[in-house]
Design a protein around this motif. Structure first.
Motif, PDB file in Angstrom:
ATOM      1  N   THR A  87       0.937  -0.978  -0.005  1.00 49.78           N
ATOM      2  CA  THR A  87       0.021  -0.296  -0.086  1.00 49.78           C
ATOM      3  C   THR A  87       1.180   1.170  -0.100  1.00 49.78           C
ATOM      4  O   THR A  87       2.276   1.422   0.733  1.00 49.78           O
ATOM      5  N   VAL A  88      -0.048   2.435  -0.832  1.00 53.76           N
ATOM      6  CA  VAL A  88       1.147   3.517  -0.585  1.00 53.76           C
ATOM      7  C   VAL A  88       1.989   4.316   0.786  1.00 53.76           C
ATOM      8  O   VAL A  88       2.774   4.519   1.336  1.00 53.76           O
ATOM      9  N   ASP A  89       0.896   3.461   1.648  1.00 58.12           N
ATOM     10  CA  ASP A  89       1.510   3.622   3.587  1.00 58.12           C
ATOM     11  C   ASP A  89       2.679   3.979   3.989  1.00 58.12           C
ATOM     12  O   ASP A  89       2.906   3.535   4.816  1.00 58.12           O
ATOM     13  N   ASP A  90       3.000   2.711   2.839  1.00 59.05           N
ATOM     14  CA  ASP A  90       4.516   1.614   3.147  1.00 59.05           C
ATOM     15  C   ASP A  90       5.521   2.451   2.355  1.00 59.05           C
ATOM     16  O   ASP A  90       6.735   2.057   2.982  1.00 59.05           O
ATOM     17  N   ILE A  91       4.769   2.883   2.210  1.00 58.35           N
ATOM     18  CA  ILE A  91       6.024   4.044   0.871  1.00 58.35           C
ATOM     19  C   ILE A  91       6.474   5.403   1.262  1.00 58.35           C
ATOM     20  O   ILE A  91       5.220   6.214   1.363  1.00 58.35           O
ATOM     21  N   GLU A  92       7.547   6.034   2.079  1.00 61.25           N
ATOM     22  CA  GLU A  92       7.543   6.850   1.955  1.00 61.25           C
ATOM     23  C   GLU A  92       7.861   8.074   1.171  1.00 61.25           C
ATOM     24  O   GLU A  92       8.833   7.723   0.134  1.00 61.25           O
ATOM     25  N   PHE A  93       6.907   9.335   0.593  1.00 57.63           N
ATOM     26  CA  PHE A  93       6.576  10.018   0.136  1.00 57.63           C
ATOM     27  C   PHE A  93       5.905  11.113   0.569  1.00 57.63           C
ATOM     28  O   PHE A  93       5.118  11.512   0.807  1.00 57.63           O
ATOM     29  N   SER A  94       6.794  11.748   0.600  1.00 54.16           N
ATOM     30  CA  SER A  94       6.960  13.355   1.017  1.00 54.16           C
ATOM     31  C   SER A  94       6.787  14.495   0.441  1.00 54.16           C
ATOM     32  O   SER A  94       7.763  15.065   0.931  1.00 54.16           O
ATOM     33  N   GLU A  95       6.118  15.190  -0.423  1.00 53.71           N
ATOM     34  CA  GLU A  95       7.468  16.327  -0.706  1.00 53.71           C
ATOM     35  C   GLU A  95       5.899  17.159  -1.401  1.00 53.71           C
ATOM     36  O   GLU A  95       5.134  17.024  -0.799  1.00 53.71           O
ATOM     37  N   ALA A  96       6.857  18.711  -1.352  1.00 54.11           N
ATOM     38  CA  ALA A  96       6.085  19.837  -1.678  1.00 54.11           C
ATOM     39  C   ALA A  96       5.504  20.255  -2.804  1.00 54.11           C
ATOM     40  O   ALA A  96       6.451  20.407  -3.738  1.00 54.11           O
ATOM     41  N   GLY A  97       4.692  20.831  -2.750  1.00 56.63           N
ATOM     42  CA  GLY A  97       4.105  20.833  -4.287  1.00 56.63           C
ATOM     43  C   GLY A  97       4.057  22.622  -5.255  1.00 56.63           C
ATOM     44  O   GLY A  97       4.777  22.974  -4.286  1.00 56.63           O
ATOM     45  N   ILE A  98       3.344  22.379  -5.571  1.00 58.74           N
ATOM     46  CA  ILE A  98       3.324  23.949  -6.026  1.00 58.74           C
ATOM     47  C   ILE A  98       3.161  25.202  -5.002  1.00 58.74           C
ATOM     48  O   ILE A  98       1.567  24.433  -3.880  1.00 58.74           O
ATOM     49  N   GLU A  99       3.465  26.117  -4.467  1.00 55.80           N
ATOM     50  CA  GLU A  99       3.608  26.754  -4.091  1.00 55.80           C
ATOM     51  C   GLU A  99       3.245  26.359  -2.375  1.00 55.80           C
ATOM     52  O   GLU A  99       3.056  27.439  -1.613  1.00 55.80           O
ATOM     53  N   GLY A 100       4.666  25.517  -2.334  1.00 60.25           N
ATOM     54  CA  GLY A 100       4.935  24.831  -0.971  1.00 60.25           C
ATOM     55  C   GLY A 100       3.809  23.704  -0.257  1.00 60.25           C
ATOM     56  O   GLY A 100       3.848  23.044   0.851  1.00 60.25           O
ATOM     57  N   ASP A 101       2.153  23.787  -1.388  1.00 55.64           N
ATOM     58  CA  ASP A 101       1.160  22.510  -0.119  1.00 55.64           C
ATOM     59  C   ASP A 101       1.195  21.799  -0.069  1.00 55.64           C
ATOM     60  O   ASP A 101       2.692  20.298  -0.849  1.00 55.64           O
ATOM     61  N   PRO A 102       1.118  20.788   0.302  1.00 55.50           N
ATOM     62  CA  PRO A 102       1.524  19.307   0.825  1.00 55.50           C
ATOM     63  C   PRO A 102       0.843  18.606  -0.498  1.00 55.50           C
ATOM     64  O   PRO A 102       0.073  18.531  -0.840  1.00 55.50           O
ATOM     65  N   VAL A 103       1.555  17.849  -1.532  1.00 52.46           N
ATOM     66  CA  VAL A 103       0.684  16.532  -1.569  1.00 52.46           C
ATOM     67  C   VAL A 103       0.466  14.951  -1.322  1.00 52.46           C
ATOM     68  O   VAL A 103       1.527  14.527  -0.743  1.00 52.46           O
TER      69      VAL A 103
END
Length: 266
Positions: A23-39
């Protein structure tokens, strides 16, 4: 044109396939999107949509701002590719109206098409090659090998100022045609030599780089889609081309398949 309006939307970067890693929860993925909003990643079955909240399209007359948005878009898609494998990227400013539930419903509706494209692209990445050459050296070689160009050079050297001006225009035209023929030969050689190793090949505009720089010195630019297992062999093919005197090769990748992803409506 009137700007589309909506109270809530999700800016769509790409779609990924998460079944191989759990599942996605098992994968580390933390990115800031356009204008710093959370992805975040919205899942449906084996599919995940990489999105960020928005309440309007991203539109600006400021080219610097647009450039920054484009770089962020690319950065998020790159990060998704590293986390989940080859993503299916969407073009800049693709927006799904509604909340995460609407995104999940869209994934469900498009699941067959999206899964099919992700299967086709699995393990494949985009690579880009730029070829630069020593322009003075190329001109000297062309003049040595082309009788018409050599004759024009001799006539220019012996001509009066007015006649020399006209002959120089003929020289420049002939040199331009020969340079173009040499560029075409280089492009065809790359296409032929890489053909057994790539799934798709595209010639790109060599008048500027991907961000529109006017200082680009590369005379040939190509992009191709290839399986990651072929990367070493591709490098050896490019080494052969780069061994030609006066020729330099710039090889970048792997990139998400920006140039080879299908156009999909969202």
């Amino acid at each position: 044109m009137a700007e589309p309006t909506f109270e809530e939307g999700r800016y769509l970067y790409c779609v990924v396939e998460s079944a191989d890693e759990g599942t996605v929860d098992d994968i580390e993925f933390s990115e800031a999107g356009i204008e710093g909003d959370p992805v975040s990643v919205v899942e449906h079955g084996d599919l995940g949509a990489v999105v960020q909240p928005c309440d309007s399209p991203f539109d600006s007359d400021d080219l610097g701002t647009v450039r920054e948005w484009l770089l962020t878009h690319q950065s998020v898609v790159d990060a998704a590719g590293e986390a989940f494998g080859t993503p299916l990227p969407f073009r800049f400013d693709t927006i799904l109206k509604g909340d995460d539930d609407a995104v999940s419903a869209w994934l469900a509706d498009q699941s067959e098409t999206l899964a099919s494209h992700l299967d086709e692209l699995a393990g494949h990445w985009e690579y880009r090659v730029g070829v630069a050459w020593d322009d003075d050296r190329v001109r000297d070689e062309l003049e040595s090998n082309d009788a018409e160009l050599a004759d024009l050079r001799e006539r220019i050297d012996d001509a009066t100022e007015g006649t020399a001006f006209l002959l120089e225009k003929q020289y420049d035209n002939r040199l331009r045609d020969l340079r173009q023929a040499r560029k075409d030969d280089l492009t065809n050689r790359l296409r032929d030599d890489l053909d057994p190793l790539v799934s798709a090949f595209e010639t790109m505009d060599s008048t500027g780089d991907v961000l529109g720089s006017e200082t680009n010195e590369e005379v040939v630019q190509v992009a191709f889609l290839a399986h990651e297992e072929n990367e070493d062999e591709i490098g050896r093919v490019l080494d052969d081309v780069a061994s030609e005197p006066g020729v330099e090769i710039r090889f970048t990748g792997p990139w998400p398949p920006y140039s080879f992803a299908p156009e999909l409506d969202a």
